[in-house]
Design a protein around this motif. Sequence first.
Motif, PDB file in Angstrom:
ATOM      1  N   MET A   1       0.835  -1.213   0.000  1.00 62.09           N
ATOM      2  CA  MET A   1       0.000   0.000   0.000  1.00 62.09           C
ATOM      3  C   MET A   1       0.870   1.263   0.000  1.00 62.09           C
ATOM      4  N   ASN A   2       0.559   2.198  -0.857  1.00 61.45           N
ATOM      5  CA  ASN A   2       1.221   3.494  -0.749  1.00 61.45           C
ATOM      6  C   ASN A   2       0.176   4.534  -0.325  1.00 61.45           C
ATOM      7  N   TRP A   3       0.645   5.769  -0.152  1.00 58.56           N
ATOM      8  CA  TRP A   3      -0.278   6.798   0.344  1.00 58.56           C
ATOM      9  C   TRP A   3      -1.457   6.985  -0.590  1.00 58.56           C
ATOM     10  N   GLU A   4      -1.170   6.909  -1.903  1.00 60.49           N
ATOM     11  CA  GLU A   4      -2.243   7.151  -2.857  1.00 60.49           C
ATOM     12  C   GLU A   4      -3.346   6.104  -2.709  1.00 60.49           C
ATOM     13  N   GLN A   5      -2.949   4.840  -2.533  1.00 57.04           N
ATOM     14  CA  GLN A   5      -3.954   3.782  -2.370  1.00 57.04           C
ATOM     15  C   GLN A   5      -4.751   3.977  -1.080  1.00 57.04           C
ATOM     16  N   LEU A   6      -4.039   4.354  -0.018  1.00 54.04           N
ATOM     17  CA  LEU A   6      -4.733   4.565   1.251  1.00 54.04           C
ATOM     18  C   LEU A   6      -5.688   5.755   1.162  1.00 54.04           C
ATOM     19  N   ALA A   7      -5.280   6.746   0.354  1.00 49.88           N
ATOM     20  CA  ALA A   7      -6.108   7.947   0.233  1.00 49.88           C
ATOM     21  C   ALA A   7      -7.444   7.658  -0.455  1.00 49.88           C
TER      22      ALA A   7
ATOM     23  N   ASP B   1      14.782  -1.162   5.734  1.00 46.60           N
ATOM     24  CA  ASP B   1      13.786  -0.672   6.703  1.00 46.60           C
ATOM     25  C   ASP B   1      12.375  -0.915   6.191  1.00 46.60           C
ATOM     26  N   CYS B   2      12.109  -0.481   4.969  1.00 44.45           N
ATOM     27  CA  CYS B   2      10.764  -0.624   4.400  1.00 44.45           C
ATOM     28  C   CYS B   2      10.320  -2.077   4.410  1.00 44.45           C
ATOM     29  N   ARG B   3      11.238  -2.947   3.964  1.00 41.08           N
ATOM     30  CA  ARG B   3      10.828  -4.348   3.836  1.00 41.08           C
ATOM     31  C   ARG B   3      10.642  -5.029   5.187  1.00 41.08           C
ATOM     32  N   ARG B   4      11.523  -4.712   6.115  1.00 39.21           N
ATOM     33  CA  ARG B   4      11.393  -5.359   7.429  1.00 39.21           C
ATOM     34  C   ARG B   4      10.134  -4.879   8.156  1.00 39.21           C
ATOM     35  N   ILE B   5       9.777  -3.632   7.976  1.00 41.21           N
ATOM     36  CA  ILE B   5       8.555  -3.145   8.635  1.00 41.21           C
ATOM     37  C   ILE B   5       7.334  -3.842   8.053  1.00 41.21           C
ATOM     38  N   LEU B   6       7.326  -3.979   6.736  1.00 39.78           N
ATOM     39  CA  LEU B   6       6.171  -4.614   6.099  1.00 39.78           C
ATOM     40  C   LEU B   6       6.020  -6.067   6.551  1.00 39.78           C
ATOM     41  N   SER B   7       7.160  -6.753   6.712  1.00 37.40           N
ATOM     42  CA  SER B   7       7.047  -8.163   7.103  1.00 37.40           C
ATOM     43  C   SER B   7       6.959  -8.321   8.619  1.00 37.40           C
ATOM     44  N   GLY B   8       6.952  -7.201   9.330  1.00 34.57           N
ATOM     45  CA  GLY B   8       6.704  -7.266  10.769  1.00 34.57           C
ATOM     46  C   GLY B   8       7.898  -7.668  11.608  1.00 34.57           C
TER      47      GLY B   8
ATOM     48  N   GLY C   1       9.869   1.686  -0.260  1.00 37.61           N
ATOM     49  CA  GLY C   1       9.267   0.354  -0.357  1.00 37.61           C
ATOM     50  C   GLY C   1      10.267  -0.751  -0.626  1.00 37.61           C
ATOM     51  N   GLU C   2      11.539  -0.385  -0.849  1.00 42.65           N
ATOM     52  CA  GLU C   2      12.507  -1.405  -1.253  1.00 42.65           C
ATOM     53  C   GLU C   2      13.690  -1.544  -0.310  1.00 42.65           C
ATOM     54  N   CYS C   3      13.953  -0.538   0.498  1.00 40.13           N
ATOM     55  CA  CYS C   3      15.125  -0.615   1.363  1.00 40.13           C
ATOM     56  C   CYS C   3      14.876  -1.609   2.504  1.00 40.13           C
TER      57      CYS C   3
ATOM     58  N   LEU D   1       2.958   4.646   7.825  1.00 44.95           N
ATOM     59  CA  LEU D   1       3.556   5.774   8.539  1.00 44.95           C
ATOM     60  C   LEU D   1       4.907   5.365   9.146  1.00 44.95           C
ATOM     61  N   ALA D   2       4.962   4.160   9.695  1.00 45.06           N
ATOM     62  CA  ALA D   2       6.222   3.673  10.267  1.00 45.06           C
ATOM     63  C   ALA D   2       7.296   3.583   9.185  1.00 45.06           C
ATOM     64  N   ARG D   3       6.902   3.134   7.999  1.00 42.55           N
ATOM     65  CA  ARG D   3       7.877   3.041   6.900  1.00 42.55           C
ATOM     66  C   ARG D   3       8.378   4.432   6.508  1.00 42.55           C
ATOM     67  N   ALA D   4       7.447   5.365   6.403  1.00 46.30           N
ATOM     68  CA  ALA D   4       7.842   6.730   6.036  1.00 46.30           C
ATOM     69  C   ALA D   4       8.771   7.317   7.097  1.00 46.30           C
ATOM     70  N   PHE D   5       8.543   6.933   8.346  1.00 49.78           N
ATOM     71  CA  PHE D   5       9.329   7.445   9.472  1.00 49.78           C
ATOM     72  C   PHE D   5      10.773   6.932   9.409  1.00 49.78           C
ATOM     73  N   PHE D   6      10.943   5.689   8.998  1.00 57.95           N
ATOM     74  CA  PHE D   6      12.282   5.091   8.974  1.00 57.95           C
ATOM     75  C   PHE D   6      13.004   5.211   7.642  1.00 57.95           C
ATOM     76  N   CYS D   7      12.264   5.180   6.544  1.00 56.76           N
ATOM     77  CA  CYS D   7      12.899   5.069   5.224  1.00 56.76           C
ATOM     78  C   CYS D   7      13.832   6.260   4.956  1.00 56.76           C
ATOM     79  N   ARG D   8      15.046   5.956   4.516  1.00 53.79           N
ATOM     80  CA  ARG D   8      16.000   7.026   4.233  1.00 53.79           C
ATOM     81  C   ARG D   8      15.982   7.438   2.770  1.00 53.79           C
ATOM     82  N   HIS D   9      15.153   6.763   1.995  1.00 51.02           N
ATOM     83  CA  HIS D   9      15.083   7.100   0.572  1.00 51.02           C
ATOM     84  C   HIS D   9      13.698   7.597   0.192  1.00 51.02           C
ATOM     85  N   SER D  10      12.960   8.078   1.175  1.00 45.75           N
ATOM     86  CA  SER D  10      11.596   8.494   0.849  1.00 45.75           C
ATOM     87  C   SER D  10      11.626   9.818   0.106  1.00 45.75           C
TER      88      SER D  10
END
Length: 328
Positions: free
Chosen positions: A1-7, A67-74, A63-65, A47-56
């Motif tokens: 999910m990205n922001w646009e989909q959530l919106a 941080d992003c991947r580990r947050i998504l997989s919990g 969605g690929e780093c 939001l957690a991904r956006a908070f950690f991701c250094r390439h946002s």
Amino acid sequence: MNWEQLAATQPTVVKMLTNSLKKNRLAHAYLFEGGRGTGKQQTAVQLARAFFCRHSSEGEPCGECGDCRRILSGNHPDVHTIRPDGQTIKVDQIRHLKKEFSFRGMESKKKVYLVSEAEKMSASAANSILKFLEEPDGEALAVLMTSQYHRILKTIVSRSQVLSFAPLSPDRLVRQMVKEEVPEVQARVAAQLTSDIEEAKTLCSDNWIAQARTKVIQLTDEVFKRPRYAFLMLQDGWLGFFKEKNEIQTGLDLLMIWYRDVIRTQLDQQDELVFFDQEERLRDEALKTSQTKLGHNLTAILNAKRRLEANTSPQLVMEQLLLRLQEG
Ligand SMILES: [Zn+2]
């Protein structure tokens, strides 16, 4: 999910969060409140991904780093999910987290806490987590989630930014349920009774809605064609099925939906029918009943609901309602 989909479902919430991300002005604590199925958890993870991701960019995580991947997989080491342990979220659960951090040292200053069913936090657990957020040497973000806002402690509300998740529209709810293999005839009815997807699915499980629908179709048929038998149906079929007070109210809600469907049929709005598989019967009734009479039926059902609420006996309420529905 990205922001646009959530919106697509939560435009207001997404706009507030992405604006704060772009300006680098996130609050320390958010309280996401809204019915189940409205996307609180998915938004919290994003939001957690956006908070950690250094390439946002512009608040959108890559969605690929790692941080992003580990947050998504919990399994990100600095994103913690807290759920009730039994009936409550206990202060020990929070203390345990604190201890864990002090052992690990400060490998990262950023931390996120995702708290589900936040209404179950004890006062001490709530204080403990809010204190966490005020520690000067770290950057922490807490997202508390609840579908029961009225039960949230005032101290939490006053110290967090509350974001309200809009209820799902009946259409969206139906689409989602059908995707999860609930039959559409049932989904459409359930979506009229609640905007909470879990509740709607519970209503449809073990065939309750399916049976309730049949009762309504039978009773309205008797009222329409064989008024004298309607009382038999009431005794045998209706009162034995809609027993508890909330069930009786639901039965009345369903009757109301039926007569609204008759009105929709008169107005040629067939694509909005809830009892959409009963089009032929609805058309029959729509042809032979005046709009005024249908209006009276709806009023009579509303009155019955009110009297039931005032503790009049269900049998009496239903018998008098039947008489009203049969009046010419
Ligand atoms: Zn990333």
